[in-house]
Motif scaffolding. Structure first.
Motif, mmCIF file in Angstrom:
data_model
loop_
_atom_site.group_PDB
_atom_site.id
_atom_site.type_symbol
_atom_site.label_atom_id
_atom_site.label_comp_id
_atom_site.label_asym_id
_atom_site.label_seq_id
_atom_site.Cartn_x
_atom_site.Cartn_y
_atom_site.Cartn_z
ATOM 1 N N UNK A 190 0.810 -1.115 0.023
ATOM 2 C CA UNK A 190 -0.057 -0.039 0.157
ATOM 3 C C UNK A 190 0.871 1.145 0.100
ATOM 4 N N UNK A 191 0.540 2.139 -0.977
ATOM 5 C CA UNK A 191 1.375 3.456 -1.271
ATOM 6 C C UNK A 191 1.248 4.458 0.088
ATOM 7 N N UNK A 192 0.180 4.470 0.928
ATOM 8 C CA UNK A 192 0.370 5.394 2.053
ATOM 9 C C UNK A 192 0.438 4.626 3.246
ATOM 10 N N UNK A 193 0.391 3.301 3.380
ATOM 11 C CA UNK A 193 0.937 2.296 4.317
ATOM 12 C C UNK A 193 2.279 2.512 4.589
ATOM 13 N N UNK A 194 3.142 2.854 3.626
ATOM 14 C CA UNK A 194 4.580 2.714 3.759
ATOM 15 C C UNK A 194 4.892 3.972 4.410
ATOM 16 N N UNK A 195 4.302 5.083 4.294
ATOM 17 C CA UNK A 195 4.231 6.344 5.158
ATOM 18 C C UNK A 195 3.903 6.167 6.608
ATOM 19 N N UNK A 196 2.783 5.445 6.755
ATOM 20 C CA UNK A 196 2.191 5.122 8.219
ATOM 21 C C UNK A 196 3.359 4.014 8.805
ATOM 22 N N UNK A 197 3.939 3.110 8.029
ATOM 23 C CA UNK A 197 4.856 2.478 8.765
ATOM 24 C C UNK A 197 6.284 3.060 9.478
ATOM 25 N N UNK A 198 6.366 4.006 8.445
ATOM 26 C CA UNK A 198 7.734 4.854 8.669
ATOM 27 C C UNK A 198 7.721 5.707 9.600
ATOM 28 N N UNK A 199 6.514 6.237 10.177
ATOM 29 C CA UNK A 199 6.380 7.230 10.754
ATOM 30 C C UNK A 199 6.858 6.955 12.277
ATOM 31 N N UNK A 200 6.772 5.519 12.793
ATOM 32 C CA UNK A 200 7.172 4.778 13.856
ATOM 33 C C UNK A 200 8.873 5.050 13.911
ATOM 34 N N UNK B 278 5.273 14.206 12.975
ATOM 35 C CA UNK B 278 5.082 13.027 12.201
ATOM 36 C C UNK B 278 3.648 12.968 11.535
ATOM 37 N N UNK B 279 2.747 12.825 12.525
ATOM 38 C CA UNK B 279 1.122 12.711 12.245
ATOM 39 C C UNK B 279 1.054 13.777 11.025
ATOM 40 N N UNK B 280 1.407 14.921 11.270
ATOM 41 C CA UNK B 280 0.909 16.118 10.488
ATOM 42 C C UNK B 280 1.676 15.808 9.062
ATOM 43 N N UNK B 281 2.885 15.465 8.853
ATOM 44 C CA UNK B 281 3.589 15.177 7.721
ATOM 45 C C UNK B 281 2.743 13.847 6.886
ATOM 46 N N UNK B 282 2.389 12.866 7.814
ATOM 47 C CA UNK B 282 1.581 11.846 7.145
ATOM 48 C C UNK B 282 0.437 12.321 6.588
ATOM 49 N N UNK B 283 -0.231 13.259 7.436
ATOM 50 C CA UNK B 283 -1.392 13.921 6.542
ATOM 51 C C UNK B 283 -1.309 14.668 5.450
ATOM 52 N N UNK B 284 -0.220 15.451 5.333
ATOM 53 C CA UNK B 284 0.146 16.160 4.341
ATOM 54 C C UNK B 284 0.419 15.490 3.163
ATOM 55 N N UNK B 285 1.158 14.316 3.330
ATOM 56 C CA UNK B 285 1.379 13.424 2.252
ATOM 57 C C UNK B 285 0.167 12.799 1.491
ATOM 58 N N UNK B 286 -0.639 12.672 2.203
ATOM 59 C CA UNK B 286 -1.807 12.170 1.805
ATOM 60 C C UNK B 286 -2.642 13.286 0.697
ATOM 61 N N UNK B 287 -2.647 14.575 1.765
ATOM 62 C CA UNK B 287 -3.252 15.722 1.053
ATOM 63 C C UNK B 287 -2.608 16.206 -0.115
#
Length: 484
Positions: free
Chosen positions: A146-156, A283-292
């Motif tokens: 999943x394209x966005x799951x990779x970002x979520x995975x890496x935020x940890x 990190x949560x903000x950048x995950x959100x911005x990457x989606x938007x």
């Protein structure tokens, strides 16, 4: 026997995310401490001339161009009960921690002999780091489709990187002080931290899903050619290198900026706190911005923030220490996003190549990436050393302090502000040419999630797919095999 229960090809469990993320205590600390302290250690403790010290930091990285590529190739073709990547994490753990401690052991020599000693031990440490980091960075692309799951995975991972950078920027300088004994204590302490992190990531990823295609069948030359002809990889490598170089120059200059621009050597610690603080909360903000904004748009915003913060820092002599820390916080907001998005985008590039080629070539991509990244990180300290030399900065040791000329003070400030700002802005321009977006990946997969099916071994380990796709289960007693 292969288990019938297979992990989701898109979601990664919290336990695996944390198990993978703990490796950041290795990658972030080793990437940061030499860049932050090794130049200062040589010029101000071992009395190595600044220009020579800069060369010593860079030369071992030339070896990375060979070592990282080879390790990537080997890990792509490894067949083992632990999967293709995880055995190499252990190999790195056997080399890096000891050589890191030796690098700061401070034998009773100075000048050129000290430079040679540091160069040799740094070369050994770089080799151990290559054995670990190349396969480590290839793993996220193989854990999810999943394209966005990779970002979520890496935020940890990014959250722990922030903690690691804080350790590097706060604990390491505090332990080191300005004496050889202090640097010895710091080297041993962080050698232990590296070892624990490397072993932790090995055991923590034992149950990671594995979604990569079959192992690569081409020759090393063919695999390198594939990486060189990937437009997305080359643009990502270019923009990441610019960001890494800009950060590396600023990192190397931090102790000098604190000592000579702020007249407060302890400010190195607080400046680092201002840098990494945003990484802990954004990190949560950048995950959100990457989606938007998609990852490319978010990356442009990151680079712009870093550039603006660095240029604002130029006015520190007029506005003082508090102003400097506020500017570094702006840099930190941009730096946080770049660290997250670089590796999420790299995982996309690896997955995209796997979809097109049907082969597992992530090790080749991460090998080249890591070789260039490490060379660029070292070049940051080298470049700052050259800036100091142009400003006629005089090296010294604690027993023989010197008074720096005005030109050296100017070089200290310019090297931390204008130089990294211009380099990072070049990265922003390169980001405009990167085109691997969510829509492009969806077009390759027909608008749906790729169907690469992960397979778990009977113990749920990362290596399960190798037992079915790469020619069966290893022979009894066989732990690791590479095929050439």
């Amino acid at each position: 026997m292969v288990s019938t229960a297979t992990p989701s090809p898109s979601k990664v469990s919290l336990g695996v995310r944390l198990g993978y993320a703990v490796g950041s205590f290795c990658t972030a600390n080793f990437s940061t401490i030499p860049g932050l302290l090794l130049l200062f250690y040589m010029t101000n403790v071992l009395a190595v001339p600044a220009a020579l010290a800069g060369v010593v930091l860079f030369v071992p990285k030339a070896w990375d161009l060979i070592a990282n590529t080879l390790v990537g190739r080997w890990s792509d073709r490894t067949v083992s009960r632990w999967g293709p990547r995880r055995p190499w994490l252990l190999a790195g753990a056997a080399v890096l921690p000891v050589s890191f401690a030796l690098m700061f052991a401070g034998p009773p020599i100075t000048g050129v002999p000290a430079a040679v000693y540091v160069g040799v031990t740094f070369l050994a440490a770089a080799t151990g780091y290559a054995l670990y980091e190349v396969p480590y960075k290839a793993m996220p692309a193989e854990m999810t489709t999943d394209y966005h799951e990779r970002t979520s995975l890496l935020q940890w991972r990014m959250a722990l990187i922030a903690v690691s950078i804080a350790m590097s920027g706060i604990l390491a300088p505090t332990l080191a002080g300005e004496t050889a004994d202090g640097y010895r204590v710091m080297g041993v302490t962080f050698g232990v931290i590296l070892l624990v992190a490397m072993l932790g990531s090995f055991f923590g990823t034992a149950r990671a899903p594995f979604t990569a295609p079959r192992k690569s069948e081409g020759t090393l030359r063919e695999q390198l050619a594939a990486a060189r002809t990937s437009k997305q990889f080359l643009w990502l490598l270019g923009l990441s290198s610019a960001q890494t170089l800009g950060a590396g120059v600023m990192l190397a200059g931090a102790p000098y900026f604190a000592a000579y621009a702020l007249d407060d050597t302890a400010a190195t610690t607080t400046l680092f706190a201002a840098l990494v603080g945003p990484m802990l909360i954004t990190m949560p903000l950048w995950v959100w911005l990457a989606r938007k904004l998609d990852k490319r748009g978010a990356m442009i915003l990151c680079g712009a923030l870093f550039t603006i913060g660095a240029l604002l820092l130029l006015a520190t002599p007029a506005f003082g220490e508090l102003y400097a820390h506020l500017c570094v916080m702006i840099v930190g907001f941009g730096y946080a996003g770049t660290q997250l998005l670089q590796f999420s985008m790299l995982a996309d590039v690896i997955a995209y190549d796997g979809m097109l080629s049907g082969e597992r070539r992530g090790g080749i991509f991460t090998g080249l990436w890591t070789a260039v990244e490490n060379a660029v990180q070292a070049l940051g300290a080298t470049a700052y050393g050259w800036v100091l030399s142009l400003g006629s900065f005089a090296s010294s040791d604690p027993e023989h302090p010197v008074t720096q000329p005005d030109s050296a003070h100017v070089a200290v400030v310019i090297g931390v502000t204008v130089v990294p700002a211009l380099i990072t802005f070049a990265g922003v321009l390169m980001t405009l040419r990167y085109d691997l977006t969510a829509d492009r990946l969806a077009a390759v997969t027909g608008g749906s999630t790729p169907s690469a099916a992960p397979v778990s071994g009977s113990d749920g380990q990362h290596g399960g797919q190798d037992r079915t796709q790469d020619g069966g289960r290893p022979e009894p007693g066989e732990v690791l095999r590479t095929e050439e």
